[in-house]
Design a protein around this motif. Structure first.
Motif, PDB file in Angstrom:
ATOM      1  N   PRO A  12     -11.814   1.521 -59.542  1.00 22.30           N
ATOM      2  CA  PRO A  12     -10.661   2.398 -59.757  1.00 22.30           C
ATOM      3  C   PRO A  12     -10.554   2.919 -61.189  1.00 22.30           C
ATOM      4  CG  PRO A  12      -9.961   0.116 -59.355  1.00 22.30           C
ATOM      5  CD  PRO A  12     -11.453   0.134 -59.249  1.00 22.30           C
ATOM      6  N   ASN A  13     -10.220   4.193 -61.314  1.00 24.30           N
ATOM      7  CA  ASN A  13      -9.969   4.810 -62.625  1.00 24.30           C
ATOM      8  C   ASN A  13      -8.700   5.655 -62.469  1.00 24.30           C
ATOM      9  OD1 ASN A  13      -9.886   6.257 -64.976  1.00 24.30           O
ATOM     10  ND2 ASN A  13     -11.827   7.336 -64.680  1.00 24.30           N
ATOM     11  N   PRO A  14      -7.586   5.164 -62.990  1.00 27.04           N
ATOM     12  CA  PRO A  14      -6.312   5.866 -62.757  1.00 27.04           C
ATOM     13  C   PRO A  14      -6.190   7.188 -63.511  1.00 27.04           C
ATOM     14  CG  PRO A  14      -5.980   3.941 -64.167  1.00 27.04           C
ATOM     15  CD  PRO A  14      -7.411   3.928 -63.767  1.00 27.04           C
ATOM     16  N   ARG A  15      -7.031   7.442 -64.521  1.00 28.15           N
ATOM     17  CA  ARG A  15      -6.894   8.667 -65.309  1.00 28.15           C
ATOM     18  C   ARG A  15      -7.363   9.905 -64.547  1.00 28.15           C
ATOM     19  NH1 ARG A  15      -5.162   8.156 -70.244  1.00 28.15           N
ATOM     20  NH2 ARG A  15      -5.471   6.198 -71.309  1.00 28.15           N
ATOM     21  N   PRO A  16      -6.689  11.062 -64.768  1.00 31.24           N
ATOM     22  CA  PRO A  16      -7.124  12.299 -64.111  1.00 31.24           C
ATOM     23  C   PRO A  16      -8.352  12.891 -64.807  1.00 31.24           C
ATOM     24  CG  PRO A  16      -5.149  12.682 -65.424  1.00 31.24           C
ATOM     25  CD  PRO A  16      -5.497  11.243 -65.595  1.00 31.24           C
ATOM     26  N   MET A  17      -9.505  12.311 -64.532  1.00 29.89           N
ATOM     27  CA  MET A  17     -10.755  12.712 -65.201  1.00 29.89           C
ATOM     28  C   MET A  17     -11.755  13.209 -64.167  1.00 29.89           C
ATOM     29  SD  MET A  17     -11.179   9.339 -67.569  1.00 29.89           S
ATOM     30  CE  MET A  17     -12.519   9.943 -68.580  1.00 29.89           C
ATOM     31  N   LEU A  18     -12.738  13.963 -64.661  1.00 31.04           N
ATOM     32  CA  LEU A  18     -13.799  14.403 -63.745  1.00 31.04           C
ATOM     33  C   LEU A  18     -14.624  13.213 -63.279  1.00 31.04           C
ATOM     34  CD1 LEU A  18     -14.794  17.773 -65.324  1.00 31.04           C
ATOM     35  CD2 LEU A  18     -14.363  17.409 -62.904  1.00 31.04           C
ATOM     36  N   ILE A  69     -17.419  10.306 -53.066  1.00 31.79           N
ATOM     37  CA  ILE A  69     -16.388  10.344 -54.103  1.00 31.79           C
ATOM     38  C   ILE A  69     -15.124   9.731 -53.486  1.00 31.79           C
ATOM     39  CG2 ILE A  69     -14.906  11.926 -55.431  1.00 31.79           C
ATOM     40  CD1 ILE A  69     -17.396  13.857 -55.409  1.00 31.79           C
ATOM     41  N   PRO A  70     -14.470   8.786 -54.161  1.00 29.61           N
ATOM     42  CA  PRO A  70     -13.283   8.145 -53.571  1.00 29.61           C
ATOM     43  C   PRO A  70     -12.224   9.173 -53.159  1.00 29.61           C
ATOM     44  CG  PRO A  70     -13.913   7.031 -55.598  1.00 29.61           C
ATOM     45  CD  PRO A  70     -14.785   8.238 -55.493  1.00 29.61           C
ATOM     46  N   ALA A  71     -11.551   8.887 -52.050  1.00 28.06           N
ATOM     47  CA  ALA A  71     -10.575   9.836 -51.489  1.00 28.06           C
ATOM     48  C   ALA A  71      -9.420  10.111 -52.449  1.00 28.06           C
ATOM     49  CB  ALA A  71     -10.041   9.295 -50.163  1.00 28.06           C
ATOM     50  N   ASP A  72      -9.143   9.186 -53.359  1.00 28.76           N
ATOM     51  CA  ASP A  72      -7.994   9.405 -54.249  1.00 28.76           C
ATOM     52  C   ASP A  72      -8.353  10.257 -55.476  1.00 28.76           C
ATOM     53  OD1 ASP A  72      -9.548   7.573 -55.594  1.00 28.76           O
ATOM     54  OD2 ASP A  72      -7.911   6.201 -56.081  1.00 28.76           O
ATOM     55  N   TRP A  73      -9.638  10.593 -55.658  1.00 31.77           N
ATOM     56  CA  TRP A  73     -10.024  11.362 -56.846  1.00 31.77           C
ATOM     57  C   TRP A  73      -9.387  12.763 -56.859  1.00 31.77           C
ATOM     58  CZ3 TRP A  73     -12.926  15.961 -57.108  1.00 31.77           C
ATOM     59  CH2 TRP A  73     -13.165  16.412 -58.417  1.00 31.77           C
ATOM     60  N   LEU A  74      -9.532  13.505 -55.749  1.00 35.88           N
ATOM     61  CA  LEU A  74      -9.037  14.894 -55.727  1.00 35.88           C
ATOM     62  C   LEU A  74      -7.519  14.987 -55.940  1.00 35.88           C
ATOM     63  CD1 LEU A  74      -9.867  17.882 -55.397  1.00 35.88           C
ATOM     64  CD2 LEU A  74      -9.405  17.602 -52.948  1.00 35.88           C
ATOM     65  N   PRO A  75      -6.688  14.253 -55.147  1.00 38.20           N
ATOM     66  CA  PRO A  75      -5.240  14.338 -55.409  1.00 38.20           C
ATOM     67  C   PRO A  75      -4.871  13.913 -56.828  1.00 38.20           C
ATOM     68  CG  PRO A  75      -5.721  12.702 -53.686  1.00 38.20           C
ATOM     69  CD  PRO A  75      -6.994  13.430 -53.970  1.00 38.20           C
ATOM     70  N   LYS A  76      -5.613  12.954 -57.369  1.00 33.78           N
ATOM     71  CA  LYS A  76      -5.335  12.473 -58.725  1.00 33.78           C
ATOM     72  C   LYS A  76      -5.558  13.591 -59.762  1.00 33.78           C
ATOM     73  CE  LYS A  76      -8.552  10.175 -60.851  1.00 33.78           C
ATOM     74  NZ  LYS A  76      -9.567   9.153 -61.175  1.00 33.78           N
ATOM     75  N   VAL A  77      -6.688  14.303 -59.669  1.00 28.39           N
ATOM     76  CA  VAL A  77      -6.952  15.353 -60.676  1.00 28.39           C
ATOM     77  C   VAL A  77      -6.087  16.597 -60.435  1.00 28.39           C
ATOM     78  CG1 VAL A  77      -9.255  14.546 -61.316  1.00 28.39           C
ATOM     79  CG2 VAL A  77      -9.035  16.246 -59.497  1.00 28.39           C
ATOM     80  N   LEU A  78      -5.793  16.891 -59.172  1.00 27.39           N
ATOM     81  CA  LEU A  78      -4.961  18.077 -58.900  1.00 27.39           C
ATOM     82  C   LEU A  78      -3.521  17.865 -59.354  1.00 27.39           C
ATOM     83  CD1 LEU A  78      -6.227  19.349 -55.410  1.00 27.39           C
ATOM     84  CD2 LEU A  78      -6.862  20.134 -57.695  1.00 27.39           C
ATOM     85  N   ALA A  79      -3.112  16.606 -59.450  1.00 29.09           N
ATOM     86  CA  ALA A  79      -1.745  16.294 -59.890  1.00 29.09           C
ATOM     87  C   ALA A  79      -1.585  16.505 -61.393  1.00 29.09           C
ATOM     88  CB  ALA A  79      -1.398  14.859 -59.515  1.00 29.09           C
ATOM     89  N   ASP A  80      -2.681  16.613 -62.125  1.00 33.36           N
ATOM     90  CA  ASP A  80      -2.588  16.826 -63.577  1.00 33.36           C
ATOM     91  C   ASP A  80      -3.738  17.723 -64.049  1.00 33.36           C
ATOM     92  OD1 ASP A  80      -2.043  16.729 -66.263  1.00 33.36           O
ATOM     93  OD2 ASP A  80      -1.836  14.547 -66.369  1.00 33.36           O
ATOM     94  N   LEU A 116      -8.485  19.560 -67.368  1.00 30.56           N
ATOM     95  CA  LEU A 116      -9.171  20.575 -68.178  1.00 30.56           C
ATOM     96  C   LEU A 116      -9.554  20.042 -69.563  1.00 30.56           C
ATOM     97  CD1 LEU A 116      -7.197  23.769 -67.137  1.00 30.56           C
ATOM     98  CD2 LEU A 116      -9.653  23.412 -66.868  1.00 30.56           C
ATOM     99  N   VAL A 117      -8.686  19.231 -70.152  1.00 32.74           N
ATOM    100  CA  VAL A 117      -9.019  18.644 -71.455  1.00 32.74           C
ATOM    101  C   VAL A 117     -10.220  17.708 -71.293  1.00 32.74           C
ATOM    102  CG1 VAL A 117      -8.218  17.112 -73.306  1.00 32.74           C
ATOM    103  CG2 VAL A 117      -6.690  18.888 -72.425  1.00 32.74           C
ATOM    104  N   ASP A 118     -10.208  16.898 -70.238  1.00 32.32           N
ATOM    105  CA  ASP A 118     -11.342  16.006 -69.986  1.00 32.32           C
ATOM    106  C   ASP A 118     -12.610  16.820 -69.728  1.00 32.32           C
ATOM    107  OD1 ASP A 118     -12.601  13.390 -69.298  1.00 32.32           O
ATOM    108  OD2 ASP A 118     -12.775  14.348 -67.332  1.00 32.32           O
ATOM    109  N   HIS A 119     -12.460  17.913 -68.998  1.00 26.88           N
ATOM    110  CA  HIS A 119     -13.611  18.771 -68.706  1.00 26.88           C
ATOM    111  C   HIS A 119     -14.199  19.354 -69.997  1.00 26.88           C
ATOM    112  CE1 HIS A 119     -15.317  22.460 -66.339  1.00 26.88           C
ATOM    113  NE2 HIS A 119     -16.233  21.813 -67.006  1.00 26.88           N
TER     114      HIS A 119
END
Ligand SMILES: [Fe+2]
Ligand SMILES: [Fe+2]
Length: 190
Positions: A183-189, A8-19, A24-27
């Motif tokens: 890359p996917n800039p959105r805070p998604m799962l 999983i790309p290293a930027d995924w976790l900080p990206k989702v934790l920031a929003d 949760l809406v995406d989930h």
């Protein structure tokens, strides 16, 4: 669990934790789509005998959806618009036509989505422990169920055609590795 070919790309976790609200809406939408996917699989001739198992999965996913909605309400987060996942779209776009091939590919896509969800829920459960214990427990509680869905879908694909399912799983693991790097800039799962 699966032997992924790409982490999983290293930027995924900080990206989702920031929003977390957007996560949760995406989930919520992911669980809703998981329920409809289980029902959609019932259209394949090779899966008619699995209709009860698929209904059970659909009910579980609907329960997960409901649990996420309750979470949203408790935290006063508005249920919002779904955004397409380039990773899921990329996997589904490669489902071949033709009853048997289509059923196998569709099952493998669903298995990979469940497996990546399972992996990401484990990460979220671990990483949220300190900052949001309630949410961490929630993610931990979903891990087993998504892991079972992954295994069930893969077994169903193998029961249709063992060799073809193994061949396609190899192919899809390469595709996953390619897609997950995009890359996917959105805070998604996903
Ligand atoms: Fe689920
Ligand atoms: Fe699931």
């Amino acid at each position: 669990m699966l032997l992924w070919r790409e982490k999983i790309p290293a930027d995924w976790l900080p990206k989702v934790l920031a929003d977390v609200p957007a996560l949760l809406v995406d989930h919520a939408h992911l669980e809703r789509k998981a329920a409809t996917s289980a029902l959609n699989l019932e259209k394949y001739r090779d899966l008619y005998s699995s209709v009860d198992v698929l209904n059970t999965i659909a009910i579980e996913e609907l329960q997960h959806f409901q649990l996420v909605l309750e979470f949203l309400r408790r935290r006063r987060i508005a249920f919002g618009q779904p955004y397409p996942s380039p990773w899921i779209t990329g996997l589904m776009r490669s489902v071949r036509n033709g009853q048997r091939h289509q059923a196998i590919d569709h099952l493998i896509c669903c298995a990979l989505i469940e497996a990546r969800s399972c992996e990401k829920f484990q990460i979220l459960a671990r990483e949220l422990k300190e900052r949001d214990a309630e949410l961490a427990r929630f993610y931990a509680s979903l891990v087993e169920s998504e892991g079972n869905h992954y295994a069930t879908y893969l077994l169903m694909a193998r029961a249709i055609d063992e060799l073809e399912a193994s061949r396609r799983l190899e192919w899809y693991l390469d595709l996953d590795a390619e897609l997950i790097r995009q890359p996917n800039p959105r805070p998604m799962l996903h």
